[in-house]
Design an enzyme around this catalytic site. Structure first.
Site, mmCIF file in Angstrom:
data_model
loop_
_atom_site.group_PDB
_atom_site.id
_atom_site.type_symbol
_atom_site.label_atom_id
_atom_site.label_comp_id
_atom_site.label_asym_id
_atom_site.label_seq_id
_atom_site.Cartn_x
_atom_site.Cartn_y
_atom_site.Cartn_z
ATOM 1 N N CYS A 101 0.894 -1.146 0.000
ATOM 2 C CA CYS A 101 0.000 0.000 0.000
ATOM 3 C C CYS A 101 0.934 1.198 0.000
ATOM 4 O O CYS A 101 1.573 1.483 1.011
ATOM 5 C CB CYS A 101 -0.917 0.030 1.228
ATOM 6 S SG CYS A 101 -1.856 1.562 1.263
ATOM 7 N N CYS A 104 -0.476 4.162 2.516
ATOM 8 C CA CYS A 104 -0.494 3.995 3.977
ATOM 9 C C CYS A 104 -0.224 2.543 4.320
ATOM 10 O O CYS A 104 0.897 2.076 4.180
ATOM 11 C CB CYS A 104 -1.791 4.514 4.564
ATOM 12 S SG CYS A 104 -3.274 4.037 3.665
ATOM 13 N N SER A 105 -1.236 1.800 4.756
ATOM 14 C CA SER A 105 -0.956 0.428 5.186
ATOM 15 C C SER A 105 -2.149 -0.477 4.935
ATOM 16 O O SER A 105 -2.372 -1.408 5.699
ATOM 17 C CB SER A 105 -0.593 0.417 6.665
ATOM 18 O OG SER A 105 -1.648 1.003 7.404
ATOM 19 N N CYS A 106 -2.932 -0.217 3.881
ATOM 20 C CA CYS A 106 -4.095 -1.062 3.597
ATOM 21 C C CYS A 106 -3.635 -2.508 3.425
ATOM 22 O O CYS A 106 -2.629 -2.769 2.761
ATOM 23 C CB CYS A 106 -4.815 -0.573 2.344
ATOM 24 S SG CYS A 106 -5.446 1.099 2.560
HETATM 25 FE FE FE Z 1 -3.379 2.103 2.867
#
Ligand code: FE
Length: 205
Positions: A101, A104-106
């Site tokens: 991602c 961000c951190s999906c």
């Molecule tokens: Fe994300």
């Protein structure tokens, strides 16, 4: 917390933030505990490993997974937050898929649990796009030069699960034994499924 029981700066900040949100009535501490307990202990990469093992053993399920991963995964009972729209990416002799991602951190929580620190780190998020082969080398994965690397950027709407290649010599294994070969990294694309013959050699040497 460190070995002496002292709270790290991050722990202190998290606790301060939690107290503030509880005090203001934004969150219910009991609901928060249930949530954390669920994702720390009950939801994790073993869910994804079951999905992969089923796809390796059942051609109809594999087709379904590649066609409609959300429904196929939900049929095994893995649903919930951050798993609403899943897409499965099949690794083959020609194509190796990797997931990131960049924003961000999906991450697909329902099948892999919570994301790891490296997945959320800026170096991984930027470098995997520019130099996926170099990132694989850092993870100790060497692939043939002619294999195509595809990097998929997760979003709030779409979460990816890599279907790793089934290791050779596993035709006799049942789903439980197959699931044990499926690592978390192999479902992100930064690793490969474990080879049972290599495992056996490692444990006997
Ligand atoms: Fe994300």
């Amino acid at each position: 917390m460190d070995a002496h029981g002292a709270l790290s700066d991050m722990d202190l900040r998290v606790r301060a933030l939690e107290s503030l949100l509880v005090e203001k009535g934004y969150i219910d501490p009991q609901a928060l505990d249930v949530f954390i307990e669920t994702y720390e202990h009950r939801v994790g990469p073993r869910n994804g490993a079951r999905v992969v093992a089923r796809a390796w053993s059942d051609p109809a399920f594999r087709t379904w997974l590649l066609d409609d991963a959300t429904a196929a995964i939900a049929s095994l009972g893995y649903t919930g937050r951050q798993g609403e729209h899943m897409v499965a990416l099949e690794n083959t002799e020609r194509v190796h898929n990797m997931v990131v991602c960049t924003l961000c951190s999906c991450y697909p929580w329902s099948v892999l649990g919570l994301p790891l620190v490296w997945y959320k780190s800026a170096p991984y998020r930027s470098r995997v796009v520019i130099d996926p082969r170099g990132v694989l080398e850092d993870f100790g994965v060497a692939l043939p030069d002619d294999i195509e690397l595809r990097v998929w950027d997760s979003t709030a709407e779409i979460r990816y699960l890599v279907l790793p290649m089934r290791p050779p010599g596993t035709g006799h294994l049942d789903e439980d034994a197959l699931a044990a070969l499926v690592t978390r990294d192999s479902m992100i694309g930064t690793g490969l499924a474990l080879n049972p013959n290599t495992l056996a050699r490692e444990t006997t040497s």
